[in-house]
Scaffold this motif. Structure first.
Motif, PDB file in Angstrom:
ATOM      1  N   UNK A 116       9.648  -0.625   3.731  1.00  0.00           N
ATOM      2  CA  UNK A 116       9.206   0.764   3.683  1.00  0.00           C
ATOM      3  C   UNK A 116      10.208   1.525   2.826  1.00  0.00           C
ATOM      4  N   UNK A 117       9.733   2.110   1.751  1.00  0.00           N
ATOM      5  CA  UNK A 117      10.609   2.807   0.817  1.00  0.00           C
ATOM      6  C   UNK A 117      10.990   4.175   1.361  1.00  0.00           C
ATOM      7  N   UNK A 118      11.817   4.866   0.607  1.00  0.00           N
ATOM      8  CA  UNK A 118      12.051   6.282   0.878  1.00  0.00           C
ATOM      9  C   UNK A 118      10.757   7.048   0.660  1.00  0.00           C
ATOM     10  N   UNK A 119      10.646   8.216   1.274  1.00  0.00           N
ATOM     11  CA  UNK A 119       9.434   9.019   1.155  1.00  0.00           C
ATOM     12  C   UNK A 119       9.230   9.500  -0.274  1.00  0.00           C
ATOM     13  N   UNK A 120       7.992   9.490  -0.721  1.00  0.00           N
ATOM     14  CA  UNK A 120       7.600  10.150  -1.965  1.00  0.00           C
ATOM     15  C   UNK A 120       6.099  10.389  -1.905  1.00  0.00           C
ATOM     16  N   UNK A 121       5.625  11.344  -2.682  1.00  0.00           N
ATOM     17  CA  UNK A 121       4.215  11.703  -2.671  1.00  0.00           C
ATOM     18  C   UNK A 121       3.398  10.862  -3.633  1.00  0.00           C
ATOM     19  N   UNK A 122       2.126  10.706  -3.337  1.00  0.00           N
ATOM     20  CA  UNK A 122       1.182  10.012  -4.213  1.00  0.00           C
ATOM     21  C   UNK A 122      -0.180  10.656  -4.034  1.00  0.00           C
ATOM     22  N   UNK A 123      -0.981  10.651  -5.091  1.00  0.00           N
ATOM     23  CA  UNK A 123      -2.276  11.313  -5.055  1.00  0.00           C
ATOM     24  C   UNK A 123      -3.299  10.504  -4.261  1.00  0.00           C
ATOM     25  N   UNK A 170       0.859  -1.188   0.000  1.00  0.00           N
ATOM     26  CA  UNK A 170       0.000   0.000   0.000  1.00  0.00           C
ATOM     27  C   UNK A 170       0.892   1.234   0.000  1.00  0.00           C
ATOM     28  N   UNK A 171       0.425   2.286  -0.684  1.00  0.00           N
ATOM     29  CA  UNK A 171       1.232   3.499  -0.816  1.00  0.00           C
ATOM     30  C   UNK A 171       0.629   4.611   0.031  1.00  0.00           C
ATOM     31  N   UNK A 172       1.479   5.303   0.767  1.00  0.00           N
ATOM     32  CA  UNK A 172       1.038   6.433   1.585  1.00  0.00           C
ATOM     33  C   UNK A 172       0.568   7.568   0.694  1.00  0.00           C
ATOM     34  N   UNK A 173      -0.546   8.188   1.067  1.00  0.00           N
ATOM     35  CA  UNK A 173      -1.037   9.362   0.344  1.00  0.00           C
ATOM     36  C   UNK A 173      -0.704  10.646   1.087  1.00  0.00           C
ATOM     37  N   UNK A 174       0.181  10.524   2.091  1.00  0.00           N
ATOM     38  CA  UNK A 174       0.648  11.712   2.810  1.00  0.00           C
ATOM     39  C   UNK A 174       2.155  11.879   2.667  1.00  0.00           C
ATOM     40  N   UNK A 175       2.743  11.193   1.663  1.00  0.00           N
ATOM     41  CA  UNK A 175       4.149  11.426   1.349  1.00  0.00           C
ATOM     42  C   UNK A 175       5.128  10.470   1.961  1.00  0.00           C
ATOM     43  N   UNK A 176       4.661   9.374   2.604  1.00  0.00           N
ATOM     44  CA  UNK A 176       5.574   8.471   3.313  1.00  0.00           C
ATOM     45  C   UNK A 176       6.045   7.295   2.477  1.00  0.00           C
ATOM     46  N   UNK A 177       5.665   7.197   1.184  1.00  0.00           N
ATOM     47  CA  UNK A 177       6.190   6.158   0.322  1.00  0.00           C
ATOM     48  C   UNK A 177       5.396   4.866   0.347  1.00  0.00           C
ATOM     49  N   UNK A 178       6.048   3.781  -0.118  1.00  0.00           N
ATOM     50  CA  UNK A 178       5.416   2.465  -0.259  1.00  0.00           C
ATOM     51  C   UNK A 178       5.722   1.596   0.956  1.00  0.00           C
TER      52      UNK A 178
END
Length: 786
Positions: A453-460, A432-440
């Motif tokens: 837990x990946x590096x932080x990145x944004x998702x819509x 599951x991917x964070x929709x608050x910028x915390x990554x996968x």
């Protein structure tokens, strides 16, 4: 109470630094040239959540122990909300600019792209928050016809279209305009196409709901667009206004019957509505509902408070079992062959009806998007509360629940993850991917233990990953990111001796044990992290599974962690675990103080001051003090007790700032206090400074029956919306009479009929809405009766 899972370890420490592809210019909007050479990809994900049942489950992958970061696509021409799809070695995605991109599965380079037309800007409708109105819903791939279907509203004709793009020639081979005249009329200014498209029975099913803001008398729609190019569309239209079909999962299809299923939102208004907050089944050709389900409490708990059942599309577990939930946070098992009508669920029992919580007991904006199902377990995400997994008994039928404690047998939930989009299941893991910028994130599908837990990145909003051939693909803003599932040591456990806590400076022995089908000669790396700090490595990789740690840090809460990997592996890690640990002392180390409601507040407000001490024992002692603004000394308010709350009634308090303090000491402490703190709290006395009074006429003729409006105008009020009260003293009397009590109305209408000749006095009282006074200001005016 949240069950503690595995605390996350920072990505820099894990070595998981996101790799970015070399800078490349974005592909042109319509690139139909020869694609770059493609390394054959594997696997397929051709429809939202993998299959027409929307299980979100790929059963072909071996167990994953984690993941590594893969390629990142070049920047696309717009934002991505749709789930990426995969077919024949190509990852397909679509943007809000109306462009479909074909990305090589092997290396992330763009093979080709096609723009289907300029979309409407959001301002062209009556409301909305998606801009522009390009391709929002997840497309669907027709593997037999070698096409991808997308839907968009074109700026050129203000009409919704369904486009079919040939995957070999990259040309638009089908363009069907959805007529606005269907049913009662599909009004493009208020309808939004958000849900995923589905393909079955010779149709592309396209769902519609209202835009954000619920503007206009929109309906929920599913339009069936023939794939043979015919313009004779079929449709379902909700029988009542609103009831939007807006869940990102869109339309579910039972492959055994061809019947489509979808969920509706709340009606506007609720009263008298039909099929509000329902799961709807139709015939393959759509039309009216052939069966429906609606919660027994649909009006009070779902429709009335705007908590759509339709925030999630249902998941088909089998031809005889379906699950759904929604924003109210309670779930249902249904029979797709007979949805049962109102209160017709298989579980929970409807006689009498008691709801089954699925989202940590939350009953507002609980769950969105879609649900995954695999091997007897449901997986859903709960807004702000991570991933929840429920075990399903398909023979009873029933499922385990997740109330405020979420500790029911068969249930697990993640902790500290926050808000993530709809999950999928692959390689024995939930992604599951964070929709608050915390990554996968990745979690063990059976236990919920975090494995990645990946590096932080944004998702819509509502972003959900897809998977094919052991690769995970995520729409992240205006790029696609890939990750590679890893095997080896699939799990690792960690224990400490002494267990759970010891006094600061005492030795602690850590013992790890890694397991997995290919976990040979495992290596271990140990870590420590204070509760509010960063991870620090205690010992780098070694085949020794134990480590003796003696703290040189102050007392407090810590996490102890371990990485594990197969001997000789170069992966940053294949599995990790962490446990909480407490270094104790004999005294409280800190105390915090908060106020509810927060400062400032008007005089007379009841304020609760709550203290929280950091102490060895579970029941420390608290003492509360105040230093009033007209004094230089502290005054005891509440002596030492186990109560950490002091309730203050500010009635009579002076306007200004008071200081409230707290002392704390451990129950076994011999100190006067171990720690203390104080906070300022401001009180304001609400009032209005002045008021004027005026009359629309200062003279009326006796017997004329003329109406005169008396108007008050307050100024200098602390808050908005002052209150007004009107008084009158007739010409024949020396006594004032109340003619209109306090209200927000600033006018009083006087009918002069029957008034005696002379001077009539009118008085206006005013006070602030929060003022404790009988009045703050007074003004008079007169009317002469001739």
């Amino acid at each position: 109470m949240h069950r503690l899972r595995l605390a996350g370890i920072p990505l820099a420490a894990l070595g998981l630094i996101a790799w970015s592809a070399p800078a490349q210019a974005p592909a042109p909007a319509d690139h139909a040239g020869h694609p770059a050479a493609i390394t054959a990809g594997s696997g397929a994900w051709t429809v939202y959540h993998h299959d027409n049942a929307h299980t979100g489950y790929d059963s072909t992958q071996p167990a994953a122990s984690g993941a590594t970061t893969g390629w990142v696509s070049p920047t696309l021409d717009g934002s991505v909300y749709a789930e990426p799809l995969v077919f024949n070695g190509i990852v397909y995605t679509a943007t809000l600019q109306g462009t479909v991109y074909a990305i090589n599965q092997s290396d992330g380079t763009i093979a080709w792209s096609k723009n289907v037309g300029v979309p409407h800007p959001v301002g062209s409708g009556q409301c909305g928050n998606i801009n522009p109105l390009g391709i929002l819903g997840t497309p669907v791939i027709d593997t037999a016809a070698n096409r991808i279907y997308v839907s968009e509203i074109l700026n050129s004709d203000s009409a919704w279209h369904v486009f079919g793009i040939d995957l070999s020639s990259h040309l638009v081979v089908m363009d069907t305009q959805i007529p606005s005249s269907v049913g009662t009329g599909l009004d493009w200014t208020i309808e939004q196409q958000r849900g995923a498209l589905a393909l079955a029975n010779g149709y592309v099913y396209v769902p519609f709901g209202g835009r954000i803001g619920d503007c206009g008398p929109y309906h929920g729609w599913v339009i069936g667009v023939p794939t043979n190019g015919s313009t004779s569309v079929t449709f379902y239209e909700s029988p009542t206004t609103a009831e939007g079909i807006w869940a990102p999962g869109g339309v579910v299809v039972d492959d055994s019957t061809g019947n489509p299923f979808f969920a509706t939102g709340n009606a506007i208004p609720c009263s008298g509505s039909v099929n509000s907050d329902s799961v709807i089944r139709t015939a393959p050709t759509l039309g009216a509902a052939t069966s429906f389900f609606q919660p027994q409490d649909w009006s009070a708990h779902w429709c009335g408070p705007d908590l759509d059942l339709g925030s999630i599309s249902p998941v088909l577990i089998s031809p005889s079992l379906m699950f759904t939930t929604g924003k109210y946070g309670q779930g249902f098992l249904l029979n797709p062959a007979n949805l049962g009508g109102t209160n017709g669920q298989l579980f929970p029992s409807g006689a009498p009806y008691t709801g089954a919580d699925v989202c940590v007991g939350v009953h507002s904006d609980a769950s969105f998007g879609s649900v995954a199902y695999a091997n007897g377990r449901l997986y859903l995400t709960c807004e702000g509360n991570g991933v929840v997994s429920l075990s399903v008994n398909t023979s009873t039928p029933s499922f385990s629940t997740c109330d405020s404690s979420c500790t029911a047998s068969g249930t697990w939930r993640t902790s500290g993850v926050g808000t993530v989009g709809p999950p999928i299941v692959a390689g024995g893991a939930v992604w599951a991917v964070s929709t608050t910028g915390a990554g996968l994130y990745g979690f063990n599908a059976t236990t919920g233990a975090q494995i990645f837990h990946s590096a932080n990145f944004g998702a819509n909003r509502f972003s959900t990953p897809s998977e094919a051939g052991g690769q995970i693909f995520v729409g992240a803003g205006n790029v696609i990111r890939s990750f590679n599932m890893a095997s080896g040591c699939s799990s690792v456990s960690l224990s400490a001796a002494p267990a759970s806590s010891t006094t600061a400076g005492s030795p602690v022995t850590l013992t790890a044990n890694a397991t997995g089908p290919s976990c040979v000669s495992p290596e271990y790396r140990f870590w420590v992290r204070p509760a509010a700090g960063s991870w620090t490595m205690l010992r780098d990789y070694s085949t020794t599974s134990t480590f003796s740690w003696t703290s040189t840090t102050p007392p407090g809460s810590y996490f102890l962690g371990v990485h594990a990997r197969t001997g000789g592996s170069t992966a940053p890690f294949e599995a990790f675990a962490s446990i909480p640990y407490m270094l104790t002392t004999t005294a409280c180390t800190a105390v915090t103080l908060s106020a509810a409601p927060a400062s400032p507040q008007p005089s007379g407000t009841q304020v609760a001051f709550t203290a929280t001490g950091t102490c060895p024992s579970p029941n420390p002692l608290y003492e509360f003090w105040a230093r009033w603004q007209d004094s230089t000394t502290w005054q005891l308010l509440q002596g030492y007790s186990t109560s950490n709350v002091y309730n203050w009634n500010s009635t009579g308090a002076l306007s200004g700032t008071e200081n409230i303090g707290v002392w704390v000491k451990d129950a076994g402490s011999s100190n006067t206090l171990d720690a203390n703190t104080s906070i300022p709290y401001s009180v304001n006395t609400a009032s209005c400074a002045s008021v004027t009074a005026s009359a629309t006429s200062t003279s009326v003729a006796s017997g004329s029956g003329m109406h005169v409006t008396i108007t008050g105008a307050a100024s200098g009020c602390t808050n908005a919306n002052p209150r007004y009260e009107f008084w009158m003293r007739p010409a024949s009397s020396s006594t004032w009479q109340l003619v209109q009590g306090y209200s927000t109305s600033a006018t009083y209408d006087w009918n002069s009929t029957g008034a005696l000749a002379g001077t009539v006095y009118f008085g206006v009282w005013t006070k602030d809405a929060a003022s404790p006074n009988s009045y703050d200001a007074v003004a008079n005016t007169t009317v002469t009766v001739t």
